[in-house]
Scaffold this motif. Structure first.
Motif, PDB file in Angstrom:
ATOM      1  N   PHE A 114       0.666  -1.225   0.127  1.00  0.00           N
ATOM      2  CA  PHE A 114      -0.417   0.538   0.147  1.00  0.00           C
ATOM      3  C   PHE A 114       0.223   1.347   0.530  1.00  0.00           C
ATOM      4  CE2 PHE A 114      -2.117   3.080   1.582  1.00  0.00           C
ATOM      5  CZ  PHE A 114      -3.766   3.122   1.458  1.00  0.00           C
ATOM      6  N   TYR A 115       1.600   0.909   1.416  1.00  0.00           N
ATOM      7  CA  TYR A 115       2.992   2.492   0.741  1.00  0.00           C
ATOM      8  C   TYR A 115       4.434   2.514  -0.052  1.00  0.00           C
ATOM      9  CZ  TYR A 115       0.049   3.670   5.027  1.00  0.00           C
ATOM     10  OH  TYR A 115      -1.088   4.352   5.292  1.00  0.00           O
ATOM     11  N   ARG A 120      11.559  -1.143   0.331  1.00  0.00           N
ATOM     12  CA  ARG A 120      10.737  -1.641   1.237  1.00  0.00           C
ATOM     13  C   ARG A 120      10.775  -3.165   0.256  1.00  0.00           C
ATOM     14  NH1 ARG A 120       5.505  -2.061   4.156  1.00  0.00           N
ATOM     15  NH2 ARG A 120       4.905   0.197   2.726  1.00  0.00           N
ATOM     16  N   ARG A 153      -1.302  -0.238  -4.206  1.00  0.00           N
ATOM     17  CA  ARG A 153      -1.204  -1.650  -4.565  1.00  0.00           C
ATOM     18  C   ARG A 153      -2.477  -2.041  -6.334  1.00  0.00           C
ATOM     19  NH1 ARG A 153      -1.094  -4.138   0.076  1.00  0.00           N
ATOM     20  NH2 ARG A 153      -1.429  -3.127   2.103  1.00  0.00           N
ATOM     21  N   ASP A 191      -8.248 -11.533   7.547  1.00  0.00           N
ATOM     22  CA  ASP A 191      -8.366 -10.510   8.740  1.00  0.00           C
ATOM     23  C   ASP A 191      -9.316 -10.805   9.436  1.00  0.00           C
ATOM     24  OD1 ASP A 191      -9.232  -7.970   9.247  1.00  0.00           O
ATOM     25  OD2 ASP A 191      -9.946  -7.357   6.746  1.00  0.00           O
TER      26      ASP A 191
HETATM   27  O1  PTJ Z   1       3.064  -2.283   3.702  1.00  0.00           O
HETATM   28  P1  PTJ Z   1       2.000  -2.231   3.060  1.00  0.00           P
HETATM   29  O2  PTJ Z   1       2.755  -0.875   2.646  1.00  0.00           O
HETATM   30  O3  PTJ Z   1       1.165  -2.719   2.470  1.00  0.00           O
HETATM   31  O4  PTJ Z   1       0.947  -1.733   4.317  1.00  0.00           O
HETATM   32  C1  PTJ Z   1       0.295  -2.832   4.979  1.00  0.00           C
HETATM   33  C2  PTJ Z   1      -0.721  -2.062   5.997  1.00  0.00           C
HETATM   34  C3  PTJ Z   1      -1.502  -3.097   6.749  1.00  0.00           C
HETATM   35  C4  PTJ Z   1      -0.300  -0.953   6.862  1.00  0.00           C
HETATM   36  C5  PTJ Z   1      -1.963  -1.812   5.378  1.00  0.00           C
HETATM   37  O5  PTJ Z   1      -2.574  -2.925   4.630  1.00  0.00           O
HETATM   38  C6  PTJ Z   1      -3.166  -1.373   5.851  1.00  0.00           C
HETATM   39  O6  PTJ Z   1      -3.236  -0.060   6.693  1.00  0.00           O
HETATM   40  O7  PTJ Z   1      -4.117  -2.309   7.479  1.00  0.00           O
HETATM   41  P2  PTJ Z   1      -5.697  -1.523   7.442  1.00  0.00           P
HETATM   42  O8  PTJ Z   1      -6.609  -0.873   6.488  1.00  0.00           O
HETATM   43  O9  PTJ Z   1      -5.024  -1.277   8.712  1.00  0.00           O
HETATM   44  O10 PTJ Z   1      -5.743  -3.123   7.727  1.00  0.00           O
HETATM   45  C7  PTJ Z   1      -5.714  -4.124   8.328  1.00  0.00           C
HETATM   46  C8  PTJ Z   1      -6.366  -5.563   8.466  1.00  0.00           C
HETATM   47  O11 PTJ Z   1      -5.345  -7.075   9.287  1.00  0.00           O
HETATM   48  C9  PTJ Z   1      -6.900  -4.452  10.086  1.00  0.00           C
HETATM   49  O12 PTJ Z   1      -9.070  -5.189   9.762  1.00  0.00           O
HETATM   50  C10 PTJ Z   1      -6.503  -5.954  10.886  1.00  0.00           C
HETATM   51  O13 PTJ Z   1      -7.588  -5.657  11.608  1.00  0.00           O
HETATM   52  C11 PTJ Z   1      -5.923  -6.308  10.467  1.00  0.00           C
HETATM   53  N1  PTJ Z   1      -4.713  -7.170  11.096  1.00  0.00           N
HETATM   54  C12 PTJ Z   1      -4.324  -7.061  11.274  1.00  0.00           C
HETATM   55  N2  PTJ Z   1      -3.524  -7.268  12.159  1.00  0.00           N
HETATM   56  C13 PTJ Z   1      -3.438  -8.924  11.924  1.00  0.00           C
HETATM   57  C14 PTJ Z   1      -5.051  -8.637  11.326  1.00  0.00           C
HETATM   58  N3  PTJ Z   1      -5.281  -9.540  10.529  1.00  0.00           N
HETATM   59  C15 PTJ Z   1      -4.818 -11.194  10.794  1.00  0.00           C
HETATM   60  N4  PTJ Z   1      -3.806 -11.264  10.950  1.00  0.00           N
HETATM   61  C16 PTJ Z   1      -3.180 -10.361  11.816  1.00  0.00           C
HETATM   62  N5  PTJ Z   1      -1.790 -10.611  12.957  1.00  0.00           N
END
Ligand code: PTJ
Length: 263
Positions: A114-115, A120, A153, A191
């Motif tokens: 995403f970022y 990276r 993405r 998720d």
């Molecule tokens: O590495 P990048 O640049 O692609 O960035 C990735 C992130 C995680 C920052 C980006 O995709 C993001 O902001 O994700 P969100 O919108 O915060 O969504 C993450 C989702 O994953 C949320 O619904 C969390 O509840 C879920 N989550 C977090 N940790 C875990 C998880 N689900 C399963 N296992 C986990 N360990």
């Protein structure tokens, strides 16, 4: 617990007797992943949201999650061109498990962020390779644009996600899942939030912590690899993702009710 540049051996200050050892180790792994250029700073916040949902689920694999994992294995075994999409958090948390899943499911591995940031992406590809991946897609020049999405993405590998029929995504924002669906792909996701846009728009949502569920998915793939196409199709066709998400929410409610009785 070796994960390329992220090694858990450096984590000496957490006592092994600590009641929240596992959770603290996961946090440390993400912090290390951030420090060594795998994880976006926002990825640390995403982990916090995940932790909160995991706590509500009782930090264990629910019956609904187990069911979705078995269906996901059947879907992966039926796929002609499955691809596992890897972001920063996934790489820091479970690079070795991703590689193992790719082997047992005969799937490609692609870095998709995403970022987005070239360095990276390279770091993530390197960690995956250190953990046994022979090929990591998404870092070369053969990139195509996935229609219907504006974030970085959208750039996907021509030989990977672009031509995949089944894509495994984890810790995602909802936009790409919808775009993948519009492109006719079948989406499996990990998720912890059963109400997220990703969870509600995927075909198969595993509401579980990826650190627990990914090895279970690989186990199911191994166990079911001899199943006939007909039996695998039967497993997939019977599955109702919306009903399973509702069951995950009910699991949270039941867990909270138990906690309320002993509070
Ligand atoms: O590495 P990048 O640049 O692609 O960035 C990735 C992130 C995680 C920052 C980006 O995709 C993001 O902001 O994700 P969100 O919108 O915060 O969504 C993450 C989702 O994953 C949320 O619904 C969390 O509840 C879920 N989550 C977090 N940790 C875990 C998880 N689900 C399963 N296992 C986990 N360990």
């Amino acid at each position: 617990m070796e994960q390329g540049c992220c090694t858990i051996k450096t984590l000496t200050h957490i006592p092994k007797t600590h009641p929240r050892l596992e959770s603290l180790l996961v946090r440390e792994r993400l912090v290390k992943g951030f420090e060594c250029g795998l994880v976006a700073v926002e990825g640390l916040l995403a982990e916090g949201r995940g932790e909160a949902f995991d706590y509500l689920l009782g930090e264990k694999t629910s019956r609904a999650a187990r069911k979705a994992t078995r269906v996901a294995a059947a879907q992966l075994l039926l796929a002609k061109r499955p691809v596992i999409s890897v972001n920063g958090n996934t790489a820091a948390l479970c690079a070795k498990d991703v590689v193992n899943l790719a082997k047992v499911a005969n799937a490609g591995i692609e870095v998709n962020l995403f970022y987005a940031n070239k360095k990276r992406k390279q770091n993530i590809a390197l960690v995956l390779k250190k953990n046994g991946a022979t090929q990591v897609l998404g870092t070369g020049k053969k990139m195509k644009q996935l229609p219907g999405i504006d974030s970085s993405r959208r750039m996907v590998d021509k030989d990977g996600i672009f031509s995949a029929d089944v894509v495994v995504v984890s810790l995602e924002d909802g936009d790409r899942t919808l775009a993948l669906k519009k492109s006719g792909k079948n989406v499996i996701t990990f998720d912890l939030n059963p109400m997220s846009r990703t969870a509600t728009s995927a075909d198969i949502t595993i509401v579980d912590n990826i650190t627990r569920a990914i090895s279970l998915l690989a186990e199911y793939c191994k166990k079911m690899s001899g199943n006939s196409t007909k039996s695998l199709e039967g497993i997939v066709n019977k599955f109702d993702n919306k009903k399973n998400l509702a069951d995950s929410i009910i699991e949270i409610r039941k867990h909270l009710a138990r906690r309320a009785r002993i509070a």
